[in-house]
Design a protein around this motif. Structure first.
Motif, PDB file in Angstrom:
ATOM      1  N   UNK A   1      74.519  43.738  85.387  1.00 17.05           N
ATOM      2  CA  UNK A   1      73.249  44.207  85.938  1.00 17.05           C
ATOM      3  C   UNK A   1      73.502  44.759  87.331  1.00 17.05           C
ATOM      4  N   UNK A   2      72.657  45.607  87.886  1.00 14.28           N
ATOM      5  CA  UNK A   2      71.431  46.068  87.244  1.00 14.28           C
ATOM      6  C   UNK A   2      71.676  47.137  86.189  1.00 14.28           C
ATOM      7  N   UNK A   3      70.792  47.213  85.219  1.00 14.93           N
ATOM      8  CA  UNK A   3      70.953  48.164  84.134  1.00 14.93           C
ATOM      9  C   UNK A   3      69.630  48.310  83.391  1.00 14.93           C
ATOM     10  N   UNK A   4      69.597  49.286  82.525  1.00 11.24           N
ATOM     11  CA  UNK A   4      68.448  49.418  81.652  1.00 11.24           C
ATOM     12  C   UNK A   4      68.846  48.911  80.275  1.00 11.24           C
TER      13      UNK A   4
ATOM     14  N   UNK B   1      58.875  36.637  74.403  1.00 11.82           N
ATOM     15  CA  UNK B   1      60.113  36.794  75.168  1.00 11.82           C
ATOM     16  C   UNK B   1      61.090  37.628  74.350  1.00 11.82           C
ATOM     17  N   UNK B   2      61.490  38.756  74.923  1.00  6.76           N
ATOM     18  CA  UNK B   2      62.439  39.653  74.282  1.00  6.76           C
ATOM     19  C   UNK B   2      63.824  39.471  74.887  1.00  6.76           C
ATOM     20  N   UNK B   3      64.801  39.456  74.017  1.00  4.37           N
ATOM     21  CA  UNK B   3      66.197  39.551  74.417  1.00  4.37           C
ATOM     22  C   UNK B   3      66.539  41.045  74.423  1.00  4.37           C
ATOM     23  N   UNK B   4      67.207  41.507  75.455  1.00  5.81           N
ATOM     24  CA  UNK B   4      67.522  42.927  75.554  1.00  5.81           C
ATOM     25  C   UNK B   4      68.969  43.134  75.984  1.00  5.81           C
ATOM     26  N   UNK B   5      69.614  44.075  75.360  1.00  6.30           N
ATOM     27  CA  UNK B   5      71.006  44.409  75.681  1.00  6.30           C
ATOM     28  C   UNK B   5      71.041  45.472  76.778  1.00  6.30           C
ATOM     29  N   UNK B   6      71.857  45.246  77.782  1.00  7.65           N
ATOM     30  CA  UNK B   6      72.054  46.244  78.825  1.00  7.65           C
ATOM     31  C   UNK B   6      73.161  47.209  78.406  1.00  7.65           C
ATOM     32  N   UNK B   7      73.183  48.376  79.065  1.00  8.16           N
ATOM     33  CA  UNK B   7      74.106  49.415  78.638  1.00  8.16           C
ATOM     34  C   UNK B   7      75.478  49.290  79.298  1.00  8.16           C
ATOM     35  N   UNK B   8      75.661  48.318  80.190  1.00  8.96           N
ATOM     36  CA  UNK B   8      76.932  48.191  80.874  1.00  8.96           C
ATOM     37  C   UNK B   8      77.232  46.722  81.123  1.00  8.96           C
ATOM     38  N   UNK B   9      78.451  46.417  81.642  1.00  5.26           N
ATOM     39  CA  UNK B   9      78.856  45.008  81.766  1.00  5.26           C
ATOM     40  C   UNK B   9      78.032  44.213  82.762  1.00  5.26           C
TER      41      UNK B   9
ATOM     42  N   UNK C   1      65.020  37.781  83.610  1.00  6.08           N
ATOM     43  CA  UNK C   1      66.339  37.343  84.055  1.00  6.08           C
ATOM     44  C   UNK C   1      67.407  38.224  83.435  1.00  6.08           C
ATOM     45  N   UNK C   2      68.570  38.286  84.075  1.00  9.78           N
ATOM     46  CA  UNK C   2      69.700  39.050  83.552  1.00  9.78           C
ATOM     47  C   UNK C   2      70.994  38.314  83.865  1.00  9.78           C
ATOM     48  N   UNK C   3      72.014  38.623  83.066  1.00  8.83           N
ATOM     49  CA  UNK C   3      73.299  37.933  83.159  1.00  8.83           C
ATOM     50  C   UNK C   3      74.406  38.927  82.849  1.00  8.83           C
ATOM     51  N   UNK C   4      75.442  38.933  83.658  1.00 10.74           N
ATOM     52  CA  UNK C   4      76.558  39.842  83.429  1.00 10.74           C
ATOM     53  C   UNK C   4      77.322  39.457  82.155  1.00 10.74           C
ATOM     54  N   UNK C   5      78.148  40.388  81.692  1.00  9.17           N
ATOM     55  CA  UNK C   5      78.904  40.165  80.467  1.00  9.17           C
ATOM     56  C   UNK C   5      79.809  38.947  80.527  1.00  9.17           C
ATOM     57  N   UNK C   6      80.379  38.716  81.682  1.00  8.63           N
ATOM     58  CA  UNK C   6      81.267  37.563  81.871  1.00  8.63           C
ATOM     59  C   UNK C   6      80.495  36.262  82.074  1.00  8.63           C
ATOM     60  N   UNK C   7      79.221  36.403  82.391  1.00  7.42           N
ATOM     61  CA  UNK C   7      78.408  35.227  82.701  1.00  7.42           C
ATOM     62  C   UNK C   7      78.492  34.801  84.148  1.00  7.42           C
ATOM     63  N   UNK C   8      79.238  35.543  84.955  1.00  4.30           N
ATOM     64  CA  UNK C   8      79.457  35.132  86.327  1.00  4.30           C
ATOM     65  C   UNK C   8      78.356  35.490  87.302  1.00  4.30           C
TER      66      UNK C   8
END
Lengths: 107, 121
Positions: free
Chosen positions: B104-107, B94-102, B49-56
């Motif tokens: 998704x999608x991102x690495x 289960x790993x928590x991972x930081x994306x490189x931008x605000x 799963x992924x979530x944007x920086x704003x959570x929106x």
């Protein structure tokens, strides 16, 4: 959804050998591809983004290439510390699918 | 220094629920999308799963859609994964991972150490 297929699933090579791992996308993903290295018992580490951009601190013997559907990760001269499983990941769109992994061992 | 620290893992019976947390530090949390990635014992990486920086904006793998919910509290610099209707096949680290931008999608440029979730009777 786009599938990511890595090959081979495992390989054994000698120190100093050139090693190539392939990742194929079932549809074009431009250059939205990352490569990770996961050493045994460790957390994955980002090696390459945008198909060919080497991350800071990653040895220059690692390189990536490709665009569209076909990508490669190359280790120009395999070292003992490169023993790991390598994963590709597409990020052109969700789902952010990983390839199945390639386990690299020393012969 | 970026740090991601997962908690909340453990043993749960099939059909049960669990909530994972990921406490983040060393970066401006709200500026970056975050994700959960899992790895079953002896298996490869699977994005969850992924979530944007704003959570929106939220994104889920088909395997967890409708059962898992990702959320974040930017005031607490914490990411969550609420896991319901758990199945044996959800057993994984289960790993928590930081994306490189605000958004998704991102690495993922940083990963936590992982939290083990075991689903068994």
């Amino acid at each position: 959804d786009i599938q990511m297929t890595q090959s081979p699933s495992s390989l054994s090579a000698s120190v100093g050998d050139r090693v190539t791992i392939t990742c194929r996308a079932s549809q074009g993903i431009s250059n939205y591809l990352a490569w990770y290295q996961q050493k045994p018992g460790k957390v994955p580490k980002l090696l390459i983004s945008a198909a060919s951009t080497l991350q800071s601190g990653v040895p220059s013997r690692f390189s990536g290439s490709g665009s569209g559907t076909d990508f490669t990760l190359t280790i120009s001269s395999l070292q003992p510390e490169d023993v790991a499983t390598y994963y590709c990941q597409k990020y052109s769109s969700a789902p952010l699918t990983f390839g199945g992994g390639t386990k690299v061992e020393i012969k | 220094e970026v740090q991601l620290l997962e908690s909340g893992g453990g043993l749960v019976q099939p059909g049960g629920s669990l909530r994972l947390s990921c406490a983040a530090s060393g970066f401006t949390f709200s500026n970056f999308a975050m994700s959960w990635v899992r790895q079953a014992p002896g298996k490869g990486l699977e994005w969850v799963s992924a979530l944007s920086g704003s959570g929106g904006s939220t994104y889920y793998a088909d395997s967890v859609k409708g059962r898992f919910a990702i959320s974040r509290d930017n005031s607490k610099n914490t990411l969550y994964l609420q896991m319901n209707s758990l199945r044996a096949e959800d057993t994984a680290v289960y790993y928590c991972a930081k994306c490189l931008q605000p958004g998704p999608p991102a690495y993922f440029d940083y990963w936590g150490q992982g939290a083990l979730v075991s689903v068994s009777s």
